[in-house]
Write a protein that holds these residues in place. Structure first.
Motif, PDB file in Angstrom:
ATOM      1  N   SER A  97       0.865  -1.178   0.000  1.00 37.86           N
ATOM      2  CA  SER A  97       0.000   0.000   0.000  1.00 37.86           C
ATOM      3  C   SER A  97       0.902   1.228   0.000  1.00 37.86           C
ATOM      4  O   SER A  97       2.122   1.131   0.236  1.00 37.86           O
ATOM      5  CB  SER A  97      -0.888  -0.001   1.246  1.00 37.86           C
ATOM      6  OG  SER A  97      -0.100   0.175   2.417  1.00 37.86           O
ATOM      7  N   LEU A  98       0.337   2.377  -0.239  1.00 36.06           N
ATOM      8  CA  LEU A  98       1.137   3.606  -0.230  1.00 36.06           C
ATOM      9  C   LEU A  98       1.740   3.847   1.146  1.00 36.06           C
ATOM     10  O   LEU A  98       2.894   4.294   1.266  1.00 36.06           O
ATOM     11  CB  LEU A  98       0.273   4.793  -0.661  1.00 36.06           C
ATOM     12  CG  LEU A  98      -0.260   4.744  -2.097  1.00 36.06           C
ATOM     13  CD1 LEU A  98      -1.080   5.996  -2.396  1.00 36.06           C
ATOM     14  CD2 LEU A  98       0.877   4.611  -3.113  1.00 36.06           C
ATOM     15  N   ASP A 130       6.141   1.878  -8.878  1.00 38.31           N
ATOM     16  CA  ASP A 130       4.702   1.977  -9.089  1.00 38.31           C
ATOM     17  C   ASP A 130       4.189   0.633  -9.591  1.00 38.31           C
ATOM     18  O   ASP A 130       4.897  -0.111 -10.290  1.00 38.31           O
ATOM     19  CB  ASP A 130       4.381   3.062 -10.116  1.00 38.31           C
ATOM     20  CG  ASP A 130       4.544   4.462  -9.552  1.00 38.31           C
ATOM     21  OD1 ASP A 130       4.129   4.680  -8.402  1.00 38.31           O
ATOM     22  OD2 ASP A 130       5.099   5.325 -10.267  1.00 38.31           O
ATOM     23  N   SER A 168      -0.824   1.945  -6.410  1.00 38.69           N
ATOM     24  CA  SER A 168      -0.166   1.220  -5.327  1.00 38.69           C
ATOM     25  C   SER A 168       1.292   1.004  -5.708  1.00 38.69           C
ATOM     26  O   SER A 168       1.747   1.421  -6.781  1.00 38.69           O
ATOM     27  CB  SER A 168      -0.875  -0.113  -5.053  1.00 38.69           C
ATOM     28  OG  SER A 168      -0.908  -0.908  -6.225  1.00 38.69           O
ATOM     29  N   LYS A 169       2.034   0.350  -4.835  1.00 36.73           N
ATOM     30  CA  LYS A 169       3.469   0.142  -5.037  1.00 36.73           C
ATOM     31  C   LYS A 169       3.801  -1.341  -4.942  1.00 36.73           C
ATOM     32  O   LYS A 169       3.000  -2.149  -4.478  1.00 36.73           O
ATOM     33  CB  LYS A 169       4.261   0.908  -3.969  1.00 36.73           C
ATOM     34  CG  LYS A 169       4.016   2.419  -3.953  1.00 36.73           C
ATOM     35  CD  LYS A 169       4.705   3.131  -5.096  1.00 36.73           C
ATOM     36  CE  LYS A 169       4.563   4.644  -4.981  1.00 36.73           C
ATOM     37  NZ  LYS A 169       5.299   5.350  -6.056  1.00 36.73           N
TER      38      LYS A 169
END
Length: 407
Positions: free
Chosen positions: A108-109, A128, A145-146
């Motif tokens: 999550s961020l 990303d 999200s990452k």
């Protein structure tokens, strides 16, 4: 005559290859099909198909959903719609994304920010992450999200990034240790499939065309290029930044081709690279280019002004009662794209057909009528065969679709 009740996924490429193709090649033949249909209870999200087979010597007629037809293929469609006849035209242009094979890679961020706060160098391996859901719901379609990405790093190199590696050691390594594949067990910090060929093809593009592999509208998303991005395996990517191609892939002709070439499961169409690789595109065209630009700008304006993602936007397009000015304009642009495509293909006799709101495999679509769709599908199949013959390519589309799923 033998009758069977089966899940509709029996007609998917991988299933029909082992279950239905041998029937077609043997002494029996599919002579009647009903469905796919929704299971009659609401407690199960299931679609089924009824089929009957008969010995070839005793066949009097073949019936497909009430219509007498000449032949039913191994994909349970009328012969002209047969998937198995489709051959590759557009090579090295459509791909599935990277296959991490482990939910621990995903961040999550907030989780990504915490890892960077623990060590600023960690940002080098946090990228990303473009998912199928982001394509359908983000405004505009973009990564939201990452993901941790060590690429081809050795374990020694990855050890320089302490916190990300510790996370994978805790959340990914234990599951990988159970895999039968030696490389997955021993290289637990790397993705199962990195999709290197895809990234090589898209690196110089200003944007890419993306389809959610499991979607309802079969509308491509135009996603602006991001330098450090991992595209997920549930995304089919077309490595082309031409607005003319964007227009063609947004046409009813391409949607019909994809629907005829695939199958619906739990009210979802599966879009794979073979849908693009086998599609007979018209030549690049300035008018199509302009239509693609208009469509892109209208989509972005609608999403921004109405606060909806691509999925919801095209649900609105397929709603008969939706008369919002932006939706009417979107329908008009799609109609103009279809007419230009038909003109370029030399099929001007099919222009001007009225559009209907119709449920196909349980999914409401805005498309021309069934007779028009069958004729377009027939002509596209003939054009696919003609071009493949000229190219001297006998490869069947779909043989090399790489569908990755977390095990």
């Amino acid at each position: 005559m033998h009758g069977l009740l089966l899940k509709d996924s029996i007609a998917s490429f991988e299933n029909r290859r082992v279950a239905l193709k041998p029937v077609e090649l043997g002494s029996r033949e599919v002579v009647r099909v009903e469905g796919p249909s929704d299971w009659p209870t609401s407690s199960a999200e299931l679609r089924y198909v009824l089929l009957w087979t008969s010995d070839r010597s005793g066949i009097q007629m073949r019936v497909h959903n009430g219509d007498i037809v000449p032949t039913i293929g191994a994909d349970l469609k009328v012969a002209d719609d047969s998937f198995s006849q489709r051959r590759i035209l557009n090579r090295n242009a459509a791909f599935v994304g990277s296959y991490p094979n482990g939910t621990g890679f995903r961040l999550s961020l907030d989780e990504a920010a915490a890892l960077v706060e623990a060590g600023s160098r960690n940002a080098e391996v946090i990228w990303d992450y473009l998912t199928a859901d982001a394509i359908q719901s983000a405004i505009p379609p973009k990564p939201v999200s990452k993901i941790i990405n060590f690429g081809d790093m050795s374990l020694e190199e990855a050890s320089d990034y302490i916190e990300p590696l510790e996370r994978l050691e805790k959340l990914v390594k234990p599951d990988r240790a159970k895999k039968s594949s030696r490389s997955l067990r021993e290289q637990w910090w790397r993705y199962k499939a990195q999709a290197k060929a895809m990234y090589e093809q898209i690196t110089s593009l200003s944007h890419v065309l993306c389809f959610s592999q499991d979607g309802k509208n079969l509308q491509p998303a135009l996603v602006d290029q991001v330098k450090r991005v991992v595209i997920d395996t549930k995304v089919t990517v077309v490595a082309d930044d031409s607005f003319s191609t964007f227009a063609c892939l947004s046409s009813s002709l391409h949607r019909i081709w994809a629907i005829g070439d695939g199958y619906a499961r739990a009210r979802v169409f599966k879009y794979l690279p073979s849908h693009f690789s086998s599609f007979p595109l018209p030549e690049q065209d300035n008018e199509l280019d302009e239509l693609g630009i208009r469509l892109h700008h209208m989509q972005r304006a609608c999403m921004k002004n109405r606060h909806v993602g691509l999925r919801e936007l095209y649900n609105w397009v397929a709603e008969p009662d939706n008369r919002l000015s932006e939706i009417l304009e979107l329908r008009k642009i799609h109609h103009e794209i279809d007419n230009r495509f038909l003109q370029l293909a030399g099929w001007g006799d099919l222009r001007g057909n009225d559009y209907t709101f119709e449920a196909i495999a349980g999914i409401r679509q805005l498309l021309p009528d069934q007779e028009w769709r069958r004729e377009v599908l027939r002509r596209l199949a003939l054009e696919n065969d003609r071009r493949a013959t000229i190219q001297g390519d006998a490869s069947t589309a779909g043989e090399n679709d790489d569908e990755g799923e977390d095990e």
